[in-house]
Design a protein around this motif. Structure first.
Motif, PDB file in Angstrom:
ATOM      1  N   SER A 191       0.826  -1.208   0.000  1.00  0.00           N
ATOM      2  CA  SER A 191       0.000   0.000   0.000  1.00  0.00           C
ATOM      3  C   SER A 191       0.859   1.256   0.000  1.00  0.00           C
ATOM      4  O   SER A 191       0.578   2.233  -0.712  1.00  0.00           O
ATOM      5  CB  SER A 191      -0.918  -0.003   1.225  1.00  0.00           C
ATOM      6  OG  SER A 191      -1.652   1.197   1.314  1.00  0.00           O
ATOM      7  N   ASN A 192       1.942   1.219   0.771  1.00  0.00           N
ATOM      8  CA  ASN A 192       2.810   2.395   0.877  1.00  0.00           C
ATOM      9  C   ASN A 192       3.543   2.674  -0.432  1.00  0.00           C
ATOM     10  O   ASN A 192       3.672   3.834  -0.856  1.00  0.00           O
ATOM     11  CB  ASN A 192       3.823   2.193   2.010  1.00  0.00           C
ATOM     12  CG  ASN A 192       4.604   3.453   2.322  1.00  0.00           C
ATOM     13  OD1 ASN A 192       4.060   4.417   2.849  1.00  0.00           O
ATOM     14  ND2 ASN A 192       5.885   3.469   1.979  1.00  0.00           N
ATOM     15  N   LYS A 230       1.219   4.310  -2.788  1.00  0.00           N
ATOM     16  CA  LYS A 230       1.016   5.715  -2.431  1.00  0.00           C
ATOM     17  C   LYS A 230       2.184   6.589  -2.887  1.00  0.00           C
ATOM     18  O   LYS A 230       1.984   7.696  -3.398  1.00  0.00           O
ATOM     19  CB  LYS A 230       0.842   5.856  -0.915  1.00  0.00           C
ATOM     20  CG  LYS A 230      -0.475   5.360  -0.383  1.00  0.00           C
ATOM     21  CD  LYS A 230      -0.513   5.480   1.142  1.00  0.00           C
ATOM     22  CE  LYS A 230      -1.786   4.891   1.711  1.00  0.00           C
ATOM     23  NZ  LYS A 230      -1.772   4.910   3.207  1.00  0.00           N
ATOM     24  N   GLU A 276       2.088   7.072  -6.647  1.00  0.00           N
ATOM     25  CA  GLU A 276       1.025   8.020  -7.007  1.00  0.00           C
ATOM     26  C   GLU A 276       1.435   9.453  -6.672  1.00  0.00           C
ATOM     27  O   GLU A 276       1.110  10.395  -7.417  1.00  0.00           O
ATOM     28  CB  GLU A 276      -0.263   7.652  -6.279  1.00  0.00           C
ATOM     29  CG  GLU A 276      -0.895   6.364  -6.779  1.00  0.00           C
ATOM     30  CD  GLU A 276      -2.059   5.891  -5.922  1.00  0.00           C
ATOM     31  OE1 GLU A 276      -2.868   5.108  -6.428  1.00  0.00           O
ATOM     32  OE2 GLU A 276      -2.137   6.295  -4.735  1.00  0.00           O
ATOM     33  N   ALA A 277       2.166   9.612  -5.563  1.00  0.00           N
ATOM     34  CA  ALA A 277       2.645  10.947  -5.184  1.00  0.00           C
ATOM     35  C   ALA A 277       3.646  11.472  -6.210  1.00  0.00           C
ATOM     36  O   ALA A 277       3.616  12.653  -6.579  1.00  0.00           O
ATOM     37  CB  ALA A 277       3.275  10.902  -3.794  1.00  0.00           C
ATOM     38  N   LEU A 325       6.821   9.220   3.059  1.00  0.00           N
ATOM     39  CA  LEU A 325       6.407   7.867   2.699  1.00  0.00           C
ATOM     40  C   LEU A 325       7.609   6.933   2.557  1.00  0.00           C
ATOM     41  O   LEU A 325       7.521   5.744   2.886  1.00  0.00           O
ATOM     42  CB  LEU A 325       5.601   7.891   1.398  1.00  0.00           C
ATOM     43  CG  LEU A 325       4.204   8.512   1.487  1.00  0.00           C
ATOM     44  CD1 LEU A 325       3.615   8.704   0.086  1.00  0.00           C
ATOM     45  CD2 LEU A 325       3.281   7.663   2.344  1.00  0.00           C
ATOM     46  N   ASP A 366       0.813  -4.184  -5.324  1.00  0.00           N
ATOM     47  CA  ASP A 366      -0.089  -4.104  -4.178  1.00  0.00           C
ATOM     48  C   ASP A 366      -1.159  -5.185  -4.265  1.00  0.00           C
ATOM     49  O   ASP A 366      -1.464  -5.875  -3.278  1.00  0.00           O
ATOM     50  CB  ASP A 366      -0.727  -2.711  -4.145  1.00  0.00           C
ATOM     51  CG  ASP A 366      -1.648  -2.503  -2.955  1.00  0.00           C
ATOM     52  OD1 ASP A 366      -1.256  -2.872  -1.835  1.00  0.00           O
ATOM     53  OD2 ASP A 366      -2.757  -1.976  -3.147  1.00  0.00           O
TER      54      ASP A 366
END
Length: 213
Positions: free
Chosen positions: A24-25, A28, A31-32, A55, A131
């Protein structure tokens, strides 16, 4: 015999939750990065760079926790070397994403080239599959999800490699500013390496699948 062993093995409450947090991290953080390279608002981009750094530290903590559990637990949900390899590969993805963002910030690259954005898009798709595949490791009930995700990740790496190769070729053909060429090439190399690390993670997932399905 393998199924019988699984039946009597206590349900894992350590590694699967940690790996799911790692998956999940890393999604993220990818996506960032895409959000950072897609915006023309420099102040907003700066804030996203800070979030990417946060992150990356979160990812480091998760990886450390996995290694700590590995040192304390004799029974593991799959081979110890695969646990170590998967945790390391996912951590490497986050490291190279952070390396990309830190160079964009350090080099003050206000104009982001289309190839960097394209590879960032591919990277998000690859991290989505990582993921998704990691979540399936908990039960192995839908092994096709893992296998298909690995195929897409390998395809994504090939796409990213092509975008990188063409972008570098254009840089050497058209970029007359040597400093700008070096900066652009280094960032491209960094983000492309992140996709290589996604492929490394996919290779470990395939190894786990073969041994446990």
């Amino acid at each position: 015999m393998s199924n019988l062993f699984k039946f009597f093995t206590p349900q894992d409450k350590k590694f699967h939750p940690l790996f799911e947090q790692a998956g999940s991290n890393v999604l993220k953080i990818s996506e960032a990065l895409l959000a950072a390279v897609s915006t023309s608002d420099l102040a907003k981009r700066k804030e996203i760079f800070k979030e990417i750094e946060r992150l990356e530290h979160v990812g480091d903590d998760i990886t450390h926790s996995i290694f700590l559990e590995l040192s304390k637990n004799f029974i593991t949900p799959f081979d110890r070397e695969d646990i170590h390899a998967l945790a390391s590969a996912v951590d490497d993805i986050a490291d190279y994403i952070y390396g990309t963002s830190s160079r964009l910030d350090m080099y003050k690259m206000d104009e982001i080239s289309d190839p960097i954005v394209k590879i960032a898009e591919i990277l998000v798709e690859m991290c989505q599959d990582i993921d998704k595949a990691i979540k399936e490791l908990r039960s192995f009930k839908n092994i096709r999800v893992i296998a298909d995700a690995c195929v897409r990740i390998n395809s994504g790496e090939n796409q990213a490699d092509y975008v990188f190769t063409m972008a570098v070729a254009r840089l050497f053909e058209y970029e007359t500013n040597a400093i700008e060429l070096i900066k652009q090439k280094e960032v491209l190399q960094m983000i492309e390496t992140a996709t290589d690390k996604c492929e490394d993670a996919a290779n470990v997932l395939e190894s786990i699948l073969v041994k446990n399905a």
